[in-house]
Design a protein around this motif. Structure first.
Motif, PDB file in Angstrom:
ATOM      1  N   LEU A 349       0.844  -1.195   0.000  1.00  0.00           N
ATOM      2  CA  LEU A 349       0.000   0.000   0.000  1.00  0.00           C
ATOM      3  C   LEU A 349       0.879   1.244   0.000  1.00  0.00           C
ATOM      4  N   THR A 350       0.325   2.314  -0.546  1.00  0.00           N
ATOM      5  CA  THR A 350       0.922   3.624  -0.341  1.00  0.00           C
ATOM      6  C   THR A 350       0.385   4.188   0.963  1.00  0.00           C
ATOM      7  N   ALA A 351       0.997   5.247   1.457  1.00  0.00           N
ATOM      8  CA  ALA A 351       0.528   5.868   2.694  1.00  0.00           C
ATOM      9  C   ALA A 351      -0.907   6.365   2.545  1.00  0.00           C
ATOM     10  N   LYS A 352      -1.215   6.945   1.403  1.00  0.00           N
ATOM     11  CA  LYS A 352      -2.571   7.440   1.166  1.00  0.00           C
ATOM     12  C   LYS A 352      -3.566   6.297   1.114  1.00  0.00           C
ATOM     13  N   GLU A 353      -3.184   5.207   0.459  1.00  0.00           N
ATOM     14  CA  GLU A 353      -4.070   4.039   0.401  1.00  0.00           C
ATOM     15  C   GLU A 353      -4.290   3.441   1.788  1.00  0.00           C
ATOM     16  N   ALA A 354      -3.248   3.422   2.608  1.00  0.00           N
ATOM     17  CA  ALA A 354      -3.365   2.876   3.956  1.00  0.00           C
ATOM     18  C   ALA A 354      -4.359   3.675   4.797  1.00  0.00           C
ATOM     19  N   GLU A 355      -4.347   4.989   4.647  1.00  0.00           N
ATOM     20  CA  GLU A 355      -5.310   5.819   5.367  1.00  0.00           C
ATOM     21  C   GLU A 355      -6.734   5.492   4.940  1.00  0.00           C
ATOM     22  N   SER A 356      -6.941   5.278   3.655  1.00  0.00           N
ATOM     23  CA  SER A 356      -8.259   4.925   3.145  1.00  0.00           C
ATOM     24  C   SER A 356      -8.700   3.558   3.662  1.00  0.00           C
ATOM     25  N   VAL A 357      -7.776   2.615   3.693  1.00  0.00           N
ATOM     26  CA  VAL A 357      -8.074   1.268   4.203  1.00  0.00           C
ATOM     27  C   VAL A 357      -8.458   1.333   5.674  1.00  0.00           C
ATOM     28  N   ALA A 358      -7.747   2.125   6.454  1.00  0.00           N
ATOM     29  CA  ALA A 358      -8.047   2.252   7.881  1.00  0.00           C
ATOM     30  C   ALA A 358      -9.466   2.768   8.095  1.00  0.00           C
ATOM     31  N   ALA A 359      -9.840   3.801   7.366  1.00  0.00           N
ATOM     32  CA  ALA A 359     -11.190   4.358   7.492  1.00  0.00           C
ATOM     33  C   ALA A 359     -12.242   3.328   7.090  1.00  0.00           C
ATOM     34  N   ALA A 360     -11.946   2.551   6.055  1.00  0.00           N
ATOM     35  CA  ALA A 360     -12.888   1.527   5.604  1.00  0.00           C
ATOM     36  C   ALA A 360     -13.103   0.473   6.677  1.00  0.00           C
ATOM     37  N   ILE A 361     -12.027  -0.026   7.259  1.00  0.00           N
ATOM     38  CA  ILE A 361     -12.133  -1.100   8.241  1.00  0.00           C
ATOM     39  C   ILE A 361     -12.782  -0.614   9.531  1.00  0.00           C
ATOM     40  N   LEU A 362     -12.451   0.579   9.967  1.00  0.00           N
ATOM     41  CA  LEU A 362     -12.964   1.081  11.240  1.00  0.00           C
ATOM     42  C   LEU A 362     -14.423   1.531  11.168  1.00  0.00           C
ATOM     43  N   SER A 363     -14.890   1.960   9.989  1.00  0.00           N
ATOM     44  CA  SER A 363     -16.276   2.440   9.953  1.00  0.00           C
ATOM     45  C   SER A 363     -16.964   2.305   8.603  1.00  0.00           C
ATOM     46  N   GLU A 364     -16.270   2.619   7.514  1.00  0.00           N
ATOM     47  CA  GLU A 364     -16.962   2.755   6.234  1.00  0.00           C
ATOM     48  C   GLU A 364     -17.510   1.431   5.698  1.00  0.00           C
ATOM     49  N   ASN A 365     -16.807   0.338   5.912  1.00  0.00           N
ATOM     50  CA  ASN A 365     -17.318  -0.950   5.438  1.00  0.00           C
ATOM     51  C   ASN A 365     -18.606  -1.330   6.156  1.00  0.00           C
ATOM     52  N   ALA A 366     -18.655  -1.079   7.460  1.00  0.00           N
ATOM     53  CA  ALA A 366     -19.877  -1.365   8.215  1.00  0.00           C
ATOM     54  C   ALA A 366     -21.019  -0.486   7.742  1.00  0.00           C
ATOM     55  N   ARG A 367     -20.707   0.775   7.461  1.00  0.00           N
ATOM     56  CA  ARG A 367     -21.750   1.681   6.984  1.00  0.00           C
ATOM     57  C   ARG A 367     -22.258   1.253   5.612  1.00  0.00           C
ATOM     58  N   ALA A 368     -21.361   0.806   4.753  1.00  0.00           N
ATOM     59  CA  ALA A 368     -21.755   0.366   3.411  1.00  0.00           C
ATOM     60  C   ALA A 368     -22.590  -0.912   3.469  1.00  0.00           C
ATOM     61  N   LEU A 369     -22.296  -1.760   4.458  1.00  0.00           N
ATOM     62  CA  LEU A 369     -23.036  -3.019   4.577  1.00  0.00           C
ATOM     63  C   LEU A 369     -24.419  -2.799   5.163  1.00  0.00           C
ATOM     64  N   HIS A 370     -24.636  -1.653   5.785  1.00  0.00           N
ATOM     65  CA  HIS A 370     -25.932  -1.315   6.389  1.00  0.00           C
ATOM     66  C   HIS A 370     -26.403   0.015   5.798  1.00  0.00           C
ATOM     67  N   PRO A 371     -26.861   0.008   4.546  1.00  0.00           N
ATOM     68  CA  PRO A 371     -27.142   1.262   3.834  1.00  0.00           C
ATOM     69  C   PRO A 371     -28.252   2.096   4.464  1.00  0.00           C
ATOM     70  N   ASN A 372     -29.098   1.491   5.282  1.00  0.00           N
ATOM     71  CA  ASN A 372     -30.181   2.249   5.913  1.00  0.00           C
ATOM     72  C   ASN A 372     -29.792   2.797   7.283  1.00  0.00           C
ATOM     73  N   LEU A 373     -28.528   2.622   7.630  1.00  0.00           N
ATOM     74  CA  LEU A 373     -28.048   3.074   8.919  1.00  0.00           C
ATOM     75  C   LEU A 373     -28.004   4.597   8.957  1.00  0.00           C
ATOM     76  N   LYS A 374     -28.578   5.183   9.998  1.00  0.00           N
ATOM     77  CA  LYS A 374     -28.588   6.632  10.155  1.00  0.00           C
ATOM     78  C   LYS A 374     -27.937   6.978  11.489  1.00  0.00           C
ATOM     79  N   ILE A 375     -26.614   6.931  11.487  1.00  0.00           N
ATOM     80  CA  ILE A 375     -25.896   7.127  12.744  1.00  0.00           C
ATOM     81  C   ILE A 375     -24.785   8.153  12.627  1.00  0.00           C
TER      82      ILE A 375
END
Length: 386
Positions: A349-375
């Protein structure tokens, strides 16, 4: 190392805290071990690397000496509300998803937790079915009520969950309704006036596939306990590779399957499944924070050896005490940061890609898997970083 405390995490699998009266019945080390035998809890749990490390981290959070007796006194001084507020604020959580089917008679309600952080609910299928079986004598009525309880999914429920790994194992088979009906009446007969425990493979397998059909209809995630747990589990049957026939069934293709607990010690197997089945996702809870630091790092690396980074989600599997929420959030970030730093060094990974991966794992993937989530909201309080 990458600083991940700027990212508010979604804890996509955890459990309610114990009531103060129930918590008084459990020695403090009991919450740091999957064992529940008195000899394990009283004589050995204090000697795990997880427990020794955690005492120092909890003491720092509570501003006291890193001794069990001092920590217990400090917890009593704070009280459950202030203690929970401190742990949740330090965890920097955007939301938590609670499975309230664990120790259901001893826990604080979902609503109590909402004073600290936005909460969504996970519906435990076996707990629902078991309660209905204690109320209903006729199989047809039981099945109708079971389906009506989950179709449509109740308000506030963001996922179903199964503990079939504990009860009969992950080798879930398509089962004729007639076989499930026979099992229903056999269990009812055997239970008589005793509380019924649902641990019959034909009936559980049938109910799981019923729930998966409904989950697919609503594209609702279904979480499965996989890998290690308490001694009620036959670890051999917790290997997610047993789920292949279920994952190959096109009827369930639209039901996202979340393999919980990094499937430890089957992390590589779980990563493989996520890499080849589009509906399979992973989480790291329980393995993080219960393992040693080296163990947590190894598991996170194994999950990411092959699995797409869009398939991995953070969770703590916190239960019983609020400190586990903080320890999970701290080490989820620390270990993920270490693994991503290594990926940058290895040119994965590049440093920029790693930052994106971190955000995905910590929150964005869960949000994408629950599209009706309003949190999504601004989370007050800063996490602590050593």
């Amino acid at each position: 190392m990458i600083n991940l405390w700027d990212i508010a995490a979604i804890d996509q699998h955890a459990h309610n805290l114990l009531t103060p009266s129930a918590a008084a019945d459990y020695p403090y080390p009991a919450s740091f071990s999957e064992g529940y035998d008195a000899e394990i809890v009283n004589n050995h749990a204090r000697h795990s690397l997880f427990y020794r490390r955690s005492l120092r981290e909890i003491a720092q959070l509570l501003e006291c000496e890193p001794e069990e007796e001092v920590i217990l006194q400090r917890r009593t001084q704070l009280g459950i509300e202030k203690l929970t507020q401190r742990c949740f604020s330090a965890s920097k959580l955007e939301a938590i998803f609670l499975d309230d089917g664990f120790l259901a008679d001893e826990i604080l309600p979902v609503e109590w937790h909402q004073q600290f952080v936005p909460v969504q609910r996970i519906l435990r299928l076996e707990y629902l079915a078991q309660n209905l079986m204690n109320e209903v004598e006729d199989f047809g009525c039981f099945l109708e009520r079971f389906r009506s309880e989950i179709d449509p999914p109740p308000k506030g429920v963001v996922a179903f969950k199964s503990i079939v790994a504990y009860r009969t194992g992950l080798n879930i088979q398509l089962t004729p309704q007639e076989a499930a009906e026979r099992s229903f009446y056999t269990l009812k007969q055997e239970a008589q006036d005793k509380p019924l425990r649902l641990a019959d493979k034909p009936l559980i397998d049938f109910l799981i596939t019923q729930a998966l059909e409904i989950a697919a209809k609503y594209r609702l995630p279904v979480q499965f306990h996989t890998g290690f747990g308490d001694p009620d589990l036959d670890l051999r049957l917790g290997n997610p590779l047993y789920m292949r026939s279920l994952l190959e069934d096109k009827r369930f293709r639209n039901a996202p399957i979340v393999l919980l607990h990094a499937s430890y010690p089957y992390a590589q197997e779980a990563g493989y499944l996520a890499s080849v089945y589009p509906q399979v996702y992973l989480d790291c809870g329980l393995a993080v924070p219960f393992l040693s630091v080296a163990g947590m790092r190894s598991v996170m690396q194994q999950l990411l050896e092959l699995a797409p980074t869009s398939k991995l989600m953070y969770s703590s599997d916190a239960h019983n005490i609020p400190e586990l929420y903080y320890l999970g959030a701290k080490w989820g970030r620390e270990v993920l940061g270490q693994v991503l730093d290594e990926a940058i060094k290895n040119s994965d990974l590049t440093a920029k890609e790693a930052e994106s991966v971190a955000a995905a794992i910590l929150s964005e993937n869960a949000r994408a898997l629950h599209p009706n989530l309003k949190i999504r909201q601004k989370v007050e309080g800063r996490g602590q970083k050593e």
